[in-house]
Design an enzyme around this catalytic site. Structure first.
Site, PDB file in Angstrom:
ATOM      1  N   HIS A  94       6.803  -8.189  -4.598  1.00  0.00           N
ATOM      2  CA  HIS A  94       6.548  -7.670  -3.254  1.00  0.00           C
ATOM      3  C   HIS A  94       5.109  -7.136  -3.194  1.00  0.00           C
ATOM      4  O   HIS A  94       4.560  -6.729  -4.224  1.00  0.00           O
ATOM      5  CB  HIS A  94       7.536  -6.552  -2.925  1.00  0.00           C
ATOM      6  CG  HIS A  94       8.929  -7.026  -2.652  1.00  0.00           C
ATOM      7  ND1 HIS A  94       9.910  -6.202  -2.152  1.00  0.00           N
ATOM      8  CD2 HIS A  94       9.500  -8.256  -2.814  1.00  0.00           C
ATOM      9  CE1 HIS A  94      11.037  -6.898  -2.006  1.00  0.00           C
ATOM     10  NE2 HIS A  94      10.821  -8.139  -2.404  1.00  0.00           N
ATOM     11  N   GLU A 126       3.879  -4.379  -2.212  1.00  0.00           N
ATOM     12  CA  GLU A 126       3.716  -3.008  -2.719  1.00  0.00           C
ATOM     13  C   GLU A 126       3.638  -2.981  -4.240  1.00  0.00           C
ATOM     14  O   GLU A 126       2.846  -2.240  -4.834  1.00  0.00           O
ATOM     15  CB  GLU A 126       4.898  -2.118  -2.295  1.00  0.00           C
ATOM     16  CG  GLU A 126       5.110  -1.995  -0.813  1.00  0.00           C
ATOM     17  CD  GLU A 126       6.117  -3.007  -0.271  1.00  0.00           C
ATOM     18  OE1 GLU A 126       6.025  -4.202  -0.639  1.00  0.00           O
ATOM     19  OE2 GLU A 126       6.976  -2.609   0.517  1.00  0.00           O
ATOM     20  N   CYS A 130      11.287  -1.627   0.699  1.00  0.00           N
ATOM     21  CA  CYS A 130      12.676  -1.762   0.229  1.00  0.00           C
ATOM     22  C   CYS A 130      12.932  -0.686  -0.838  1.00  0.00           C
ATOM     23  O   CYS A 130      12.004  -0.012  -1.283  1.00  0.00           O
ATOM     24  CB  CYS A 130      12.888  -3.166  -0.346  1.00  0.00           C
ATOM     25  SG  CYS A 130      12.186  -3.385  -1.999  1.00  0.00           S
ATOM     26  N   CYS A 141      10.629  -1.001  -3.983  1.00  0.00           N
ATOM     27  CA  CYS A 141       9.238  -0.584  -3.774  1.00  0.00           C
ATOM     28  C   CYS A 141       9.136   0.917  -3.499  1.00  0.00           C
ATOM     29  O   CYS A 141       8.189   1.566  -3.959  1.00  0.00           O
ATOM     30  CB  CYS A 141       8.621  -1.395  -2.646  1.00  0.00           C
ATOM     31  SG  CYS A 141       8.458  -3.154  -3.058  1.00  0.00           S
TER      32      CYS A 141
END
Lengths: 143, 143
Positions: free
Chosen positions: A47, A49, A77, A80
């Site tokens: 992801h 992040e 999410c 993260c």
């Protein structure tokens, strides 16, 4: 947030879900920028992040970034959000809320758990309209 | 779990918090093994579980591992539990429970959230005594 939105647009152009993130240090310098790379790397943890946290920590040689802020186009999410807590990031700015997969104001609300040992300052809704429009267009094109 | 415990011991020898993980495919073949590397890499996301998920997905060129099992010596944190869900791992075997930082049976109980879209079969308490002893000794030595 404009740089994070640029990264989200670049992710869409690579056929990735359009989410982008940047990390900025206490002096306002951008330390890291990335878009979602889960498809490219076949890595479910890639992801935006996670990518910027790993980049910024590698650059500093430090696992903690308390003077830094992270800007993300979508509500992080739970994975993260937990990583943001581990990295001791000082401030989290994010765009659109994510009722289906978010972990900040939805689902497990990671920063409100008693097992969460660092909570960044939270600034939701920054650049929300542009971030949401990017995601909407991406998924419409694929239907 | 013996291989995961070996990885935890190797992590301790590197001055990392002693947590180890492996991923085994449907035929019983070990695809990936790793210990915690957060200190070595100055990366707060480099938990043993994240390392083996990334290794196994890279090996397969696939972001999902539904036929596979992950063995971890400690109850995964919310970051790793979410990553296990994203990777669609079929089974999670873990050793000691972690009341302070766990995210499976403690804190956000990730797999019980309505925003969690895949829950592995759960087998807690496997090799619990050895995993807990390793952690206890590690932190005693550092006091």
């Amino acid at each position: 947030m404009n740089l994070a939105l640029e990264e989200a647009r670049a992710a869409a152009a690579r056929d990735e879900v359009p989410i982008g993130a940047i990390i900025v240090d206490g002096a306002g310098k951008t330390l890291a920028r990335a878009g979602n790379r889960t498809e490219e790397l076949a890595d479910p943890t890639a992801h935006a992040e996670m990518e910027v946290i790993r980049q910024a920590c590698a650059l500093r040689g430090e696992p903690r970034l308390p003077d830094c802020s992270i800007y993300v186009t979508l509500e992080p999410c739970p994975m993260c959000a937990t990583a943001i807590s581990f990295a001791r990031l000082g401030r989290l700015y994010y765009g659109a809320a994510d009722a289906k997969g978010g972990g900040v104001e939805h689902g497990p609300r990671i920063f409100h758990q008693s097992t969460c040992h660092h909570r960044p300052e939270l600034y939701p809704g920054i650049g929300e309209d542009q971030a949401a429009a990017l995601l909407r267009e991406f998924f419409q094109d694929r239907r």
